[in-house]
Scaffold this active site. Sequence first.
Site, PDB file in Angstrom:
ATOM      1  N   LEU A  29      46.311 110.874  80.858  1.00  0.00           N
ATOM      2  CA  LEU A  29      44.852 110.850  81.000  1.00  0.00           C
ATOM      3  C   LEU A  29      44.234 112.245  81.054  1.00  0.00           C
ATOM      4  O   LEU A  29      44.811 113.165  81.617  1.00  0.00           O
ATOM      5  CB  LEU A  29      44.484 110.072  82.268  1.00  0.00           C
ATOM      6  CG  LEU A  29      45.058 108.654  82.344  1.00  0.00           C
ATOM      7  CD1 LEU A  29      44.559 107.957  83.603  1.00  0.00           C
ATOM      8  CD2 LEU A  29      44.712 107.829  81.115  1.00  0.00           C
ATOM      9  N   HIS A  33      39.227 110.078  79.450  1.00  0.00           N
ATOM     10  CA  HIS A  33      39.559 108.786  80.077  1.00  0.00           C
ATOM     11  C   HIS A  33      38.841 108.631  81.421  1.00  0.00           C
ATOM     12  O   HIS A  33      38.391 107.542  81.779  1.00  0.00           O
ATOM     13  CB  HIS A  33      41.066 108.701  80.350  1.00  0.00           C
ATOM     14  CG  HIS A  33      41.926 108.733  79.128  1.00  0.00           C
ATOM     15  ND1 HIS A  33      42.678 109.832  78.778  1.00  0.00           N
ATOM     16  CD2 HIS A  33      42.163 107.806  78.177  1.00  0.00           C
ATOM     17  CE1 HIS A  33      43.348 109.573  77.682  1.00  0.00           C
ATOM     18  NE2 HIS A  33      43.059 108.350  77.280  1.00  0.00           N
ATOM     19  N   GLY A 148      36.243 104.592  74.353  1.00  0.00           N
ATOM     20  CA  GLY A 148      35.655 105.863  73.941  1.00  0.00           C
ATOM     21  C   GLY A 148      35.150 105.787  72.501  1.00  0.00           C
ATOM     22  O   GLY A 148      35.762 105.142  71.649  1.00  0.00           O
ATOM     23  N   ASP A 151      37.288 107.094  69.161  1.00  0.00           N
ATOM     24  CA  ASP A 151      37.924 106.143  68.245  1.00  0.00           C
ATOM     25  C   ASP A 151      36.839 105.193  67.757  1.00  0.00           C
ATOM     26  O   ASP A 151      36.773 104.030  68.164  1.00  0.00           O
ATOM     27  CB  ASP A 151      39.045 105.402  68.972  1.00  0.00           C
ATOM     28  CG  ASP A 151      40.165 106.334  69.365  1.00  0.00           C
ATOM     29  OD1 ASP A 151      40.946 106.719  68.493  1.00  0.00           O
ATOM     30  OD2 ASP A 151      40.222 106.716  70.549  1.00  0.00           O
ATOM     31  N   GLN A 154      37.823 101.952  66.031  1.00  0.00           N
ATOM     32  CA  GLN A 154      38.463 101.046  67.000  1.00  0.00           C
ATOM     33  C   GLN A 154      37.398 100.298  67.804  1.00  0.00           C
ATOM     34  O   GLN A 154      37.487  99.087  67.998  1.00  0.00           O
ATOM     35  CB  GLN A 154      39.369 101.845  67.928  1.00  0.00           C
ATOM     36  CG  GLN A 154      39.894 101.068  69.116  1.00  0.00           C
ATOM     37  CD  GLN A 154      40.934 101.825  69.909  1.00  0.00           C
ATOM     38  OE1 GLN A 154      42.095 101.851  69.528  1.00  0.00           O
ATOM     39  NE2 GLN A 154      40.543 102.434  71.014  1.00  0.00           N
ATOM     40  N   SER A 187      44.756 113.085  73.920  1.00  0.00           N
ATOM     41  CA  SER A 187      46.121 113.346  74.405  1.00  0.00           C
ATOM     42  C   SER A 187      46.908 114.115  73.349  1.00  0.00           C
ATOM     43  O   SER A 187      47.827 114.856  73.677  1.00  0.00           O
ATOM     44  CB  SER A 187      46.822 112.028  74.719  1.00  0.00           C
ATOM     45  OG  SER A 187      46.081 111.349  75.716  1.00  0.00           O
TER      46      SER A 187
END
Length: 289
Positions: A29, A33, A148, A151, A154, A187
């Site tokens: 994270l 996040h 988020g 993305d 997504q 990440s």
Amino acid sequence: MKIIKTIAELEPIAGSGRKKAFVPTMGNLHAGHLKLIEVAKRRVSSQNGLTVASIFVNRLQFAPHEDFDQYPRTLDQDCELLEAHGCDVVFAPDESVLYPSPQTVRVIPPTELADLWEGHFRPGFFTAVCTVVAKFFSMIRPDVAVFGQKDYQQLKVIELMVRQLNMPIQIIGVPTQRNESGLALSSRNNYLSQAQILKALELQAQLQKVAHDVHHTTLDFASITSKASQDLTQKGWQVDYVSLVKQSDLTLAHRGQDKQLVCLAAAKLGNTRLIDNLEITLTTEVPST
Ligand code: PAF
């Protein structure tokens, strides 16, 4: 904060009757996040609700050549951060809990959306994401789920899944968190060297340049994005796509027709694949300098 590894332990929380805001993650994270956790908490805290995060690196959404094995796993550190940010429950199942047998039932989003952009370069990616997210939704039964906007595609795919499968869950998108120089937090930034972290700023800089050209020239959108893609290539990036698309359905946008745009980009710096995006709203067709 409760750290839960099994579905049996999760069930009393899912069935507690309390409002739940859910943040699915793959762990490792960062501040991006934690922003999602903050938004989730705000949604339910006034109603004595629970903030639930999941940490699970979903093998299904990695192609064999991708970074599943390498993906950073930092569960202890993640739990400390979640606790410090007021998360109530962490669900961090092992693979054998989530996939006790091969996952043959899958949620397949429509090709018109899921085979574009990320889906084109990562075949099956959105089926894998929808499948695991749908599983989490049925295990946790959240009222709200937070994703988020980094993305971007997504988020669109999940919104469509929830709408078409009549899942009673409100999906919230949270703007991308960036470091002080503007680099989108990810990440995968952990894979970058110090020099590459500086170089990675070129991706967002190109998106800003695209926005500038959209607003201040009469160039057609395809010329603008192919120039951006060429510039990145010249600077040493391996570009998958830089595309100006409609926010509504992520199909290609056209000057003179579309105004609510988003520029989506994905490119590799060395072995690290980064994505970023920028929403652009056209209010006028008259170029100004
Ligand atoms: O965005 C992610 O980290 C993942 O795709 C998600 C939503 C946690 C599903 O594995």
